[in-house]
Design a protein around this motif. Sequence first.
Motif, PDB file in Angstrom:
ATOM      1  N   ALA A 387       0.713  -1.241  -0.056  1.00 49.07           N
ATOM      2  CA  ALA A 387      -0.106   0.078  -0.038  1.00 49.07           C
ATOM      3  C   ALA A 387       0.849   1.334   0.007  1.00 49.07           C
ATOM      4  O   ALA A 387       0.638   2.195  -0.708  1.00 49.07           O
ATOM      5  CB  ALA A 387      -1.119   0.091   1.279  1.00 49.07           C
ATOM      6  N   GLN A 388       1.861   1.150   0.846  1.00 47.97           N
ATOM      7  CA  GLN A 388       2.843   2.607   0.919  1.00 47.97           C
ATOM      8  C   GLN A 388       3.477   2.701  -0.287  1.00 47.97           C
ATOM      9  O   GLN A 388       3.618   3.665  -0.964  1.00 47.97           O
ATOM     10  CB  GLN A 388       3.637   2.387   2.276  1.00 47.97           C
ATOM     11  N   ASP A 390       2.692   1.690  -3.514  1.00 51.98           N
ATOM     12  CA  ASP A 390       1.847   1.792  -4.512  1.00 51.98           C
ATOM     13  C   ASP A 390       1.427   3.407  -4.289  1.00 51.98           C
ATOM     14  O   ASP A 390       1.087   4.151  -5.445  1.00 51.98           O
ATOM     15  CB  ASP A 390       0.571   1.144  -4.361  1.00 51.98           C
ATOM     16  N   GLN A 640      -1.806   8.260   4.580  1.00 52.05           N
ATOM     17  CA  GLN A 640      -0.863   7.184   4.737  1.00 52.05           C
ATOM     18  C   GLN A 640      -0.891   6.585   6.164  1.00 52.05           C
ATOM     19  O   GLN A 640      -0.276   5.517   6.234  1.00 52.05           O
ATOM     20  CB  GLN A 640       0.695   7.766   4.600  1.00 52.05           C
ATOM     21  N   ALA A 644      -5.365   5.333   5.729  1.00 55.93           N
ATOM     22  CA  ALA A 644      -4.897   4.390   4.892  1.00 55.93           C
ATOM     23  C   ALA A 644      -5.934   3.383   4.387  1.00 55.93           C
ATOM     24  O   ALA A 644      -5.852   2.907   3.311  1.00 55.93           O
ATOM     25  CB  ALA A 644      -3.448   3.573   5.576  1.00 55.93           C
ATOM     26  N   PHE A 648      -6.997   1.909   0.723  1.00 53.11           N
ATOM     27  CA  PHE A 648      -6.768   0.461   0.292  1.00 53.11           C
ATOM     28  C   PHE A 648      -8.214   0.247  -0.212  1.00 53.11           C
ATOM     29  O   PHE A 648      -8.559  -0.518  -1.107  1.00 53.11           O
ATOM     30  CB  PHE A 648      -6.610  -0.268   1.543  1.00 53.11           C
ATOM     31  N   ARG A 651      -8.465   1.624  -3.641  1.00 57.80           N
ATOM     32  CA  ARG A 651      -7.462   0.994  -4.810  1.00 57.80           C
ATOM     33  C   ARG A 651      -8.047  -0.438  -4.973  1.00 57.80           C
ATOM     34  O   ARG A 651      -8.115  -1.019  -6.212  1.00 57.80           O
ATOM     35  CB  ARG A 651      -6.090   0.904  -4.039  1.00 57.80           C
ATOM     36  N   HIS A 652      -8.285  -1.060  -4.029  1.00 62.15           N
ATOM     37  CA  HIS A 652      -8.534  -2.794  -4.063  1.00 62.15           C
ATOM     38  C   HIS A 652      -9.979  -3.018  -3.929  1.00 62.15           C
ATOM     39  O   HIS A 652     -10.103  -4.314  -4.227  1.00 62.15           O
ATOM     40  CB  HIS A 652      -7.565  -3.683  -3.107  1.00 62.15           C
ATOM     41  N   LEU A 733      -0.770  -1.655   8.252  1.00 61.37           N
ATOM     42  CA  LEU A 733      -1.083  -1.136   6.845  1.00 61.37           C
ATOM     43  C   LEU A 733      -0.794   0.255   6.998  1.00 61.37           C
ATOM     44  O   LEU A 733      -0.221   0.889   6.032  1.00 61.37           O
ATOM     45  CB  LEU A 733      -2.833  -1.172   6.806  1.00 61.37           C
TER      46      LEU A 733
END
Length: 772
Positions: A387-388, A390, A640, A644, A648, A651-652, A733
């Motif tokens: 995650a970081q 990306d 971040q 976070a 996530f 994105r996912h 995360l």
Amino acid sequence: MNRARVYAGVLLAALCALQMLALLRAPAAWLPAQVAVTVAPGATLDVDHAALGAPAADGGRLRLGRDKDGRWWAADDGTGAPLRVQDGTRQYRSGSVVLARGQQFQLGVLRMRVDAADANAVDLTAGGTHWHYDGALLRRDGEPRPACPDARLGTRLADAWNRIAPRALAFGRPLVFGGNLDCGNRIAVAGLSLHAAGIVRDEEGFRMSAAPSVPLLLEEHDDVALLAGRPLRLDAGQTLVAGRTRLLLASDGDVLRMQPGGHVALVADTQKRLPAGVAWTWTRRAAWDVPAQATVPFLAILGLACAAALFVKMKDSVRAGAATGAALLLAGSGAVLFWLQRTGAPAGAGIGLLVAWAALAFALLAPRRLEPVLAAALPLLALGLLAQLDLGLGAPDTAWLRHFHKTAALLALGAGAATLAGFLRPARPLPQARIELALLLLTGAALLALLLQVAYGDETGVFDLQPVEFAKLALAALSAHCLALACGDGPAPGGAWRRGLRLAAPALLFMLLLGVALVQVDDYSPLVLLALWAGTMMLAQALATRRRGTALVLAGVALAAVATVALLRGAGADGIARWDFYADRFLVWLNPGTHPHTGQQLLLGARAIAQGGWRGADGAFGLAALGLDPGFALRIPAVQDDFAASFFLQRHGLLAAVGLWLLQALFLAALLRLAVRCWLAGANARDFRVAWLARLRCFFLAGGAAFAFGHFLLSWGTNLAIFPVMGQPMSFLSAGGSHLLFFICPLLGAAAASSQSLEENESCRSTSNMKL
């Protein structure tokens, strides 16, 4: 190889492949390695921060010039963040001045004279009123001012403490000008809003500054001028800070050369239009770049990767030595990468990825038998790194990748240190007195770190560290010791003084943590976290001692808390508007649209979650967007850290988030399972020391699980607007830092040591039974 190692290895391999895919798909990016500004003597040049390499979002303009003697100077226009010049340990700021005796200043209708100023206090006079400020407390005509009506509880406690505490132990609080009330550390100025100007104490004395839009006239040596826009002299070797970008200065005749660092803008090509007099020396962002000072450590990293892959197949005697050497190299590599990141010249993202892979492989292969705790924790760590990475690869400036670099470095450092501690563990358990001494030393270090944060830091920590994370670890260990003694069969050894000290140490640490949460943090999520931990530990003791009534009462309290949150959500903002304690958090939680500034995180986070849907914003669970621009998610404050999970989910997608929830639940269940095994081992032990040590491990693991559960719960509750809390990162995360180094890695190390101890005890019992 046990099943847990196989499953964890397969999942780690898949996640590492995704990390490499993100690195390979990252777009080409260019940045200035050096900025050259040409100005003739006596001339000036107006440029914006972007022309010096700062991100365009920072805004702001400044003026660079030279006097007739050729000396360089810089001044801001008052529209952006004040300029700063750092010269070694000294720092100079535009729009600010260190107060000295004899100065006079005018702020709106207020005119003041500085009667005295030194390193300890400053005396001001306005009309017939005398003010005395020592960096912590403001006195008017010798009397402290009452607390302001809108002061928070933490501010009131800090004010009460400052009235009685010695100056060295007082909480530092700035003196604020503006508003309509003389109260607390405020001086009213008619017609000006609160925080129009302020005075703080720093290493040079008492420094006064004003808001960019507020005119502040300063009279000094018969010279009257506006404080804003005063030029700062520039010399070679200094660092000019424009916004969030640091520029190392070097003078070359008519050319001022600047080396940007920190937040440096990234562009897709080298065709950027620059103003006249400004030239850039371009460099391309390289994923495999190694700074010259880190060439030797990089070779050690390669050797470490080979050692981590081979030592598992060696004989026991050779294997232990190889593992110890690999752990030393791993910790050293993490320390080198962290040092490079702190100096502003980090290694490429690929180098950080290699170090992170080495740490994950080492943790996977080092134990003889991989416990489910580590089997669940390692994929969580890999997910956080993904995650970081990306988030940083597609960002418009270099600063976002520093979170990945920091996490990778501290993961290697923590994994190596935890493994070394396990290898250095003595064959026989230490005497109880030595363990108690170690716990007391741990408590003293935690208390000292918290006091340093109170005296010299703020809610973000002190010296770029978060002592609260280390204090949570100490609190879990101390409370585990007390519960282990309380659950023993006989009375605890030692006299009344030792028994009282055992009880007082965790209570003192707990109260200090509460004090720091109230004074330093403008949010009550640390209080909720501590309440969750305390309730969980009470429940653990009740279950261990079979007090079913206490367990039922605690379960009822938890259900009542859930019902209270639901009732607050249904009550609406009208029923909470009359509250005066943290009312803004509740109002933002209930209706963030009516508070567009403080509710920005919730609004942007909700938008990101809605955009992600079930399969991610790209419709392919984030696979199609790996390494590319994160989009508006970068606008979410603290994306971040606290938010976070929102990135996530965007994105996912929600389906991937369900997998993350299950993995987090597996980690907590594995921790609790190991804690129960330790408790059963203590119950079956025939030696008091072995039984006490097993109970100590049990309650420590339960306390660590309680804190981890609190971080998971509060972070998901914040991102999904379930709870009116903010400010807690999600374990694994969120961007790694003090939480990873001071809490997660020691907790995993303790879990591995506990598992190894259980295996040794079971092996000893099996051998004894065979002899019998």
